[in-house]
Design a protein around this motif. Structure first.
Motif, PDB file in Angstrom:
ATOM      1  N   LYS A   1     -10.768  48.793  39.398  1.00  0.00           N
ATOM      2  CA  LYS A   1     -10.447  47.361  39.437  1.00  0.00           C
ATOM      3  C   LYS A   1      -9.368  47.074  40.473  1.00  0.00           C
ATOM      4  N   ARG A   2      -8.333  47.909  40.466  1.00  0.00           N
ATOM      5  CA  ARG A   2      -7.215  47.697  41.409  1.00  0.00           C
ATOM      6  C   ARG A   2      -7.697  47.850  42.851  1.00  0.00           C
ATOM      7  N   ILE A   3      -8.554  48.831  43.100  1.00  0.00           N
ATOM      8  CA  ILE A   3      -9.094  49.044  44.445  1.00  0.00           C
ATOM      9  C   ILE A   3      -9.940  47.842  44.861  1.00  0.00           C
ATOM     10  N   PHE A   4     -10.775  47.364  43.952  1.00  0.00           N
ATOM     11  CA  PHE A   4     -11.654  46.227  44.250  1.00  0.00           C
ATOM     12  C   PHE A   4     -10.831  44.983  44.583  1.00  0.00           C
ATOM     13  N   GLU A   5      -9.783  44.732  43.791  1.00  0.00           N
ATOM     14  CA  GLU A   5      -8.934  43.555  44.039  1.00  0.00           C
ATOM     15  C   GLU A   5      -8.245  43.649  45.400  1.00  0.00           C
ATOM     16  N   GLU A   6      -7.769  44.832  45.727  1.00  0.00           N
ATOM     17  CA  GLU A   6      -7.114  45.029  47.022  1.00  0.00           C
ATOM     18  C   GLU A   6      -8.112  44.866  48.157  1.00  0.00           C
ATOM     19  N   GLU A   7      -9.313  45.365  47.942  1.00  0.00           N
ATOM     20  CA  GLU A   7     -10.355  45.317  48.964  1.00  0.00           C
ATOM     21  C   GLU A   7     -10.730  43.879  49.310  1.00  0.00           C
ATOM     22  N   GLN A   8     -10.713  42.996  48.301  1.00  0.00           N
ATOM     23  CA  GLN A   8     -11.108  41.609  48.525  1.00  0.00           C
ATOM     24  C   GLN A   8     -10.122  40.853  49.419  1.00  0.00           C
TER      25      GLN A   8
END
Length: 337
Positions: free
Chosen positions: A39-46
């Protein structure tokens, strides 16, 4: 002083149960941690301007920072799995403690949410191991059940939202028996295949599907002084009926179908109890001729089925091609009706 020896057995069972619960709890906590990381990676990626390039850079950067300290469990490939895990299961409370991280890794490779829901329901209902789940996914269990059912029915049966009312809802065609270890180019007889099935009975029951239990092998029946032997007899508690399996390694004939029909009639009239449903007969054959089956039996009959067996698992491409061909044929027949 005389001590009841059962106390030691009971205590050992409690220790084993507690250990298993502890292992499951640890694995589930690890799974939740991987989800949070994803989740943290996905949020940062966005937040990246060019998300595709930034996402690739981000996972590589995280892996380079974590792997030296935490080991290969945080390699670039694993980091990408965490991200995919979150994207496949974006709601935390939909994660099941009964599923291990290894099982989730298999599920996130599937690109169909209905199929994922089906396999999750089957894992929970049947307590599948990782190896069993892998085999069922690779043998396209979901697609094989869809050949004679609709998606809603397949999923409802898996989730125990409905009981199967028709044998077609649980009988697979083809059946894959690669676990028997028989060579496809070898010459063998029905008794060889039957013996191999008994030796690998647990795997065969898994391939048969839900609710099956073994009853007898070479069941002897007497009819007016004549003696006959039924290859394999099972019982299905979901359908509440006997299931007779006759094995044919040679070309299927109408005489084979007639013989199986006789066995089914015998069980219906002699063995079946009043509260049980009609007996099901399955011809497990190397080469199936649907036309012979169709013209030998009455129209709309629901007791006799022919299922082709295969002694090896094909490649995923071959299997999907075969399944899609069958589905197209089935849809064409439905349109004519």
């Amino acid at each position: 002083m005389l001590v009841n020896q059962h106390i030691i057995t009971d205590i050992k069972a409690l220790i084993a149960q507690s250990k298993e619960k502890a292992i499951r709890a640890v694995d589930h906590q690890r799974t939740l941690m991987y989800w949070d990381i994803g989740k943290r990676i996905f949020e940062e990626e966005q937040q990246g301007q060019d998300r595709a390039d930034y996402g690739k850079y981000l996972t590589e950067y995280i892996a380079n920072e974590l792997e030296p300290e935490y080991g290969s469990g945080y390699s670039k490939r694993q980091i990408e799995l965490f991200r995919q895990f979150y994207r496949t299961f974006p709601i935390a409370n939909t994660l099941y403690s009964q599923l291990s991280w290894s099982q989730y890794k298999l599920l996130i490779r599937i690109d169909n949410q209905e199929k994922i829901a089906f396999y999750i329901a089957e894992i929970i209902k049947n307590n599948w191991t990782v190896r069993q789940l892998e085999r069922q996914i690779y043998s396209n269990l979901y697609e094989r059940l869809l050949l004679s059912n609709d998606k809603e029915s397949v999923l409802a049966v898996a989730k125990k939202e409905k009981q199967p009312s028709d044998a077609k809802e649980i009988i697979k065609d083809p059946m894959y028996l690669e676990f028997l270890g028989l060579k496809r180019d070898a010459s063998y007889y029905e008794k060889d295949l039957e013996s191999a099935i008994i030796t690998h009975l647990q795997e065969f029951l898994l391939e048969l599907g839900n609710g099956f239990s073994f009853v007898a092998r070479q069941k002897r029946i007497h009819i007016e002084g004549d003696e006959f032997f039924v290859d394999l007899v099972f019982y299905n508690r979901l359908l509440q009926c006997f299931v007779i399996i006759e094995i044919k390694t040679t070309k299927l004939t109408h005489q084979d179908i007639g013989q199986l029909q006789m066995y089914v009639n015998y069980y219906d009239r002699i063995e079946k109890l009043p509260h049980e449903n009609q007996t099901i007969g399955i011809l497990l054959c190397a080469n199936k001729n649907d036309a012979v089956v169709r013209f030998t039996l009455p129209e709309n009959q629901k007791q006799i089925f022919a299922s082709q067996y295969k002694l090896y698992l094909p490649t995923e491409k071959q299997l999907l091609k075969e399944v899609n061909k069958e589905l197209e044929s089935f849809e064409a027949k439905e349109e004519k009706l």
